[in-house]
Scaffold this motif. Sequence first.
Motif, PDB file in Angstrom:
ATOM      1  N   SER A   3       0.845  -1.180   0.000  1.00  0.00           N
ATOM      2  CA  SER A   3       0.000   0.000   0.000  1.00  0.00           C
ATOM      3  C   SER A   3       0.890   1.242   0.000  1.00  0.00           C
ATOM      4  N   PRO A   4       0.761   2.080  -1.029  1.00  0.00           N
ATOM      5  CA  PRO A   4       1.548   3.314  -1.041  1.00  0.00           C
ATOM      6  C   PRO A   4       1.268   4.176   0.189  1.00  0.00           C
ATOM      7  N   LEU A   5       0.007   4.170   0.662  1.00  0.00           N
ATOM      8  CA  LEU A   5      -0.324   4.931   1.867  1.00  0.00           C
ATOM      9  C   LEU A   5       0.455   4.400   3.061  1.00  0.00           C
ATOM     10  N   PHE A   6       0.517   3.083   3.190  1.00  0.00           N
ATOM     11  CA  PHE A   6       1.227   2.466   4.307  1.00  0.00           C
ATOM     12  C   PHE A   6       2.704   2.854   4.269  1.00  0.00           C
ATOM     13  N   VAL A   7       3.317   2.759   3.101  1.00  0.00           N
ATOM     14  CA  VAL A   7       4.736   3.108   2.959  1.00  0.00           C
ATOM     15  C   VAL A   7       4.946   4.574   3.316  1.00  0.00           C
ATOM     16  N   LYS A   8       4.071   5.435   2.794  1.00  0.00           N
ATOM     17  CA  LYS A   8       4.183   6.869   3.081  1.00  0.00           C
ATOM     18  C   LYS A   8       4.053   7.135   4.581  1.00  0.00           C
ATOM     19  N   GLN A   9       3.064   6.525   5.209  1.00  0.00           N
ATOM     20  CA  GLN A   9       2.840   6.749   6.638  1.00  0.00           C
ATOM     21  C   GLN A   9       4.023   6.253   7.472  1.00  0.00           C
ATOM     22  N   VAL A  10       4.568   5.103   7.121  1.00  0.00           N
ATOM     23  CA  VAL A  10       5.722   4.568   7.854  1.00  0.00           C
ATOM     24  C   VAL A  10       6.924   5.491   7.679  1.00  0.00           C
ATOM     25  N   MET A  11       7.164   5.929   6.464  1.00  0.00           N
ATOM     26  CA  MET A  11       8.304   6.820   6.206  1.00  0.00           C
ATOM     27  C   MET A  11       8.149   8.136   6.963  1.00  0.00           C
ATOM     28  N   MET A  12       6.939   8.666   6.986  1.00  0.00           N
ATOM     29  CA  MET A  12       6.704   9.913   7.736  1.00  0.00           C
ATOM     30  C   MET A  12       6.923   9.700   9.231  1.00  0.00           C
ATOM     31  N   GLU A  13       6.485   8.563   9.719  1.00  0.00           N
ATOM     32  CA  GLU A  13       6.669   8.261  11.147  1.00  0.00           C
ATOM     33  C   GLU A  13       8.156   8.127  11.478  1.00  0.00           C
TER      34      GLU A  13
END
Length: 173
Positions: A3-13
Amino acid sequence: KGSPLFVKQVMMELYKQRLLYPSLSRRRWVWEFDKILEMKIPENVATFIINSFDRLPFEVLSALVVMSCFGASANISLMEVLEREINEPLIVPLDEAVAHSVLGKRNGEFYFMHDKLHEAAYSKMNPQERCLHHNRYGLALGFVAARERDDRLLLTAVSQINHGGPQAVIDEE
């Protein structure tokens, strides 16, 4: 499969926790490999998002819950009217949610960046609370719609009251 959203959220975290950051002297990204391995990252995006919601300031989370009652997006002027009527801060906290990449903002609307974000905000209420919130917002908007003779606002008010359903007005005693 990802999930691109999941990757984005993890990277932001990772970035927020200073576990991943740019190094100007090295001209590359640097990461804290051992600390990242120690992190407990859930297997799915929904759990990760719900957990990250718990780290948002209370006012931001409250405003997201209110907005979630109106669907995946909400007109900013509608949120301004509701803010005045229910006497709870909405616009500033929703702008802060934009800064946290939970919401986007364009063409006079706030919108959830992903349906999982909307679901996470809406799931912060139990079913009985949802009924009461929808009913409260519908009644507040209904009074404004009647006072200002605003048919569009009246339709939104009626929709909210309908979402509240009879459970919102049943006395359980």
